[in-house]
Scaffold this active site. Structure first.
Site, PDB file in Angstrom:
ATOM      1  N   GLN A 174      -9.498  -3.451  -4.579  1.00  0.00           N
ATOM      2  CA  GLN A 174     -10.909  -2.857  -4.288  1.00  0.00           C
ATOM      3  C   GLN A 174     -11.846  -3.220  -5.538  1.00  0.00           C
ATOM      4  O   GLN A 174     -12.917  -3.542  -5.198  1.00  0.00           O
ATOM      5  CB  GLN A 174     -10.880  -1.323  -4.021  1.00  0.00           C
ATOM      6  CG  GLN A 174     -12.248  -0.748  -3.787  1.00  0.00           C
ATOM      7  CD  GLN A 174     -12.899  -1.188  -2.485  1.00  0.00           C
ATOM      8  OE1 GLN A 174     -12.126  -0.956  -1.522  1.00  0.00           O
ATOM      9  NE2 GLN A 174     -13.756  -1.730  -2.564  1.00  0.00           N
TER      10      GLN A 174
ATOM     11  N   CYS B 173     -16.445   2.668  -1.290  1.00  0.00           N
ATOM     12  CA  CYS B 173     -15.176   1.758  -0.818  1.00  0.00           C
ATOM     13  C   CYS B 173     -14.528   2.025   0.615  1.00  0.00           C
ATOM     14  O   CYS B 173     -13.849   1.244   1.184  1.00  0.00           O
ATOM     15  CB  CYS B 173     -14.045   2.074  -1.711  1.00  0.00           C
ATOM     16  SG  CYS B 173     -13.668   4.000  -1.934  1.00  0.00           S
TER      17      CYS B 173
ATOM     18  N   HIS C 190      -6.503   1.121  -7.661  1.00  0.00           N
ATOM     19  CA  HIS C 190      -6.767   0.213  -6.393  1.00  0.00           C
ATOM     20  C   HIS C 190      -7.411  -1.135  -6.710  1.00  0.00           C
ATOM     21  O   HIS C 190      -8.842  -1.369  -6.638  1.00  0.00           O
ATOM     22  CB  HIS C 190      -7.511   0.811  -5.752  1.00  0.00           C
ATOM     23  CG  HIS C 190      -7.823   0.393  -4.027  1.00  0.00           C
ATOM     24  ND1 HIS C 190      -7.238  -0.902  -3.753  1.00  0.00           N
ATOM     25  CD2 HIS C 190      -8.222   0.851  -2.983  1.00  0.00           C
ATOM     26  CE1 HIS C 190      -7.323  -0.942  -2.388  1.00  0.00           C
ATOM     27  NE2 HIS C 190      -8.113   0.016  -2.020  1.00  0.00           N
TER      28      HIS C 190
ATOM     29  N   ASP D 138     -17.196   7.556  -3.449  1.00  0.00           N
ATOM     30  CA  ASP D 138     -15.828   7.881  -2.784  1.00  0.00           C
ATOM     31  C   ASP D 138     -15.806   9.152  -2.090  1.00  0.00           C
ATOM     32  O   ASP D 138     -16.632   9.951  -2.279  1.00  0.00           O
ATOM     33  CB  ASP D 138     -14.832   7.329  -3.459  1.00  0.00           C
ATOM     34  CG  ASP D 138     -13.499   7.038  -2.841  1.00  0.00           C
ATOM     35  OD1 ASP D 138     -13.406   7.015  -1.597  1.00  0.00           O
ATOM     36  OD2 ASP D 138     -12.417   6.669  -3.411  1.00  0.00           O
TER      37      ASP D 138
ATOM     38  N   ARG E  22       0.959  -1.191  -0.084  1.00  0.00           N
ATOM     39  CA  ARG E  22      -0.124  -0.123   0.078  1.00  0.00           C
ATOM     40  C   ARG E  22       1.034   1.369   0.004  1.00  0.00           C
ATOM     41  O   ARG E  22       1.586   1.412   0.984  1.00  0.00           O
ATOM     42  CB  ARG E  22      -0.749  -0.269   1.217  1.00  0.00           C
ATOM     43  CG  ARG E  22      -1.921   0.955   1.360  1.00  0.00           C
ATOM     44  CD  ARG E  22      -2.602   0.607   2.371  1.00  0.00           C
ATOM     45  NE  ARG E  22      -3.929   1.769   2.897  1.00  0.00           N
ATOM     46  CZ  ARG E  22      -5.027   1.942   2.373  1.00  0.00           C
ATOM     47  NH1 ARG E  22      -5.335   0.823   1.532  1.00  0.00           N
ATOM     48  NH2 ARG E  22      -5.794   2.692   2.653  1.00  0.00           N
TER      49      ARG E  22
ATOM     50  N   ARG F 247     -13.763  -7.948   0.453  1.00  0.00           N
ATOM     51  CA  ARG F 247     -12.393  -7.712   0.221  1.00  0.00           C
ATOM     52  C   ARG F 247     -11.603  -8.911   0.462  1.00  0.00           C
ATOM     53  O   ARG F 247     -10.681  -9.117  -0.155  1.00  0.00           O
ATOM     54  CB  ARG F 247     -11.897  -6.274   1.202  1.00  0.00           C
ATOM     55  CG  ARG F 247     -12.210  -4.939   0.755  1.00  0.00           C
ATOM     56  CD  ARG F 247     -11.643  -4.760  -0.752  1.00  0.00           C
ATOM     57  NE  ARG F 247     -10.299  -4.510  -0.614  1.00  0.00           N
ATOM     58  CZ  ARG F 247      -9.489  -3.454  -0.376  1.00  0.00           C
ATOM     59  NH1 ARG F 247     -10.156  -2.588   0.324  1.00  0.00           N
ATOM     60  NH2 ARG F 247      -8.093  -3.684  -0.013  1.00  0.00           N
TER      61      ARG F 247
END
Length: 312
Positions: free
Chosen positions: A131, A261, A128, A221, A101, A289
């Site tokens: 995700q 998310c 991402h 988001d 990350r 996830r």
């Protein structure tokens, strides 16, 4: 040995295999089964940014699969105490895969360049992919066949929407980004997606009400992502008419599902009434996830298991 830096690293068939594997593992878990497919495998979690879902889902997922994980924060000195090549090559001597990350996408590219084990992009400023896999898994759970479904992202052309647009192109899902002028998906990314998937149905408009009129999923988001804090006042003004609220939901089919998310700024990009309402699948999406990442880890580390056990 393969990496997952973006979803371009997968074929559409491999993405479908991951989704099918995730559904299988999720069903097994509900029955109390946790097959040790990655027994004695170790995953390193190399994180430059804070995390809840990404860290816990990867750590728990590895435990479910019989493996283990190591969280590596700033104290390990990645790119500071020793050269990136030395750090990365040594790390690859100890673990079977690395989930990273990072603040910049060049950081995961650097890891992949020097590493002899699979590197997974678990979030960068560019995209991402983990995700997006969970997102389309959630869509699949709610609607079955996803081909021809309509995913509407109400927000800006950020890392999440980039990966989601690509995942939709791979699975023949219609994708619409509803955003203010100046916040669209960047042209280089769009060009890359359409070059790879020329039949992709991608649209960008500045009217969220029109965008959701036939939506199967409405996704949002935060308006200001990590690293954009200095733009927060400008962004709030630009996105004030792009809130996912009850008025917007009334313009959409009653069957539409709401996704986010997380983390969310309640009262900004989404209201409490929608976030906690009957059309929201946000919490289930977050839970997916783990199931998606378990399947991804198996795809990268033990693809023969999927070939022997999963039919798509």
């Amino acid at each position: 040995m393969r990496h997952l830096l973006t979803l371009f690293d997968l074929t559409p068939q491999e993405l479908r295999q991951i989704l099918a594997t995730a559904q299988t593992l999720k069903a097994k878990l509900k029955q109390g089964e946790r097959p040790a497919i990655l027994e004695r495998y170790t995953l390193a979690l190399l994180f430059e940014k804070p995390s809840l879902r990404t860290r816990v889902s990867f750590e728990t997922g590895m435990t479910h699969l019989g493996g283990s994980s190591l969280f590596l924060g700033a104290d390990v000195g990645w790119g500071k105490r020793e050269s990136p090549s030395d750090f990365t090559r040594v790390l690859g001597q100890f673990v079977d895969a690395v989930a990273c990350r990072a603040k910049g996408h060049d950081r995961v590219e650097q890891l992949a360049e020097y590493n002899a084990v699979p590197v997974i992009n678990s979030l960068t400023d560019l995209c991402h992919p983990c995700q997006a896999i969970a997102d389309v898994l959630t869509l699949q759970e709610n609607f079955g066949e996803v081909k021809g479904r309509h995913m509407v992202f109400v927000g800006d052309g950020n890392n999440v929407s980039r990966s989601l647009a690509l995942a939709c192109a791979m699975l023949d899902i219609r994708f619409t980004l509803a955003c203010p002028e100046g916040y669209e998906l960047d042209q280089p990314w769009l060009d890359r997606v359409t070059a790879k998937y020329p039949n992709a149905n991608l649209q960008q408009i500045d009217d969220p009400i029109a965008a959701v009129k036939d939506a199967d999923a409405i996704y949002t988001d935060v308006w200001t992502s990590m690293g954009q804090e200095a733009e927060s006042i400008v962004r709030r003004a630009a996105f004030k008419d792009f809130q996912v609220n009850e008025e917007l939901l009334r313009a959409a089919p009653k069957t539409a599902r709401v996704l986010h998310c997380l983390p969310a700024v309640r009262g900004e990009e989404i209201t409490d009434e929608v976030m906690d309402g009957p059309q929201s699948v946000v919490i289930e999406q977050a839970g997916n996830r783990m199931h998606a990442q378990k399947a991804l880890l198996i795809q990268l580390l033990r693809p023969e298991w999927i070939a022997e056990n999963i039919q798509v």
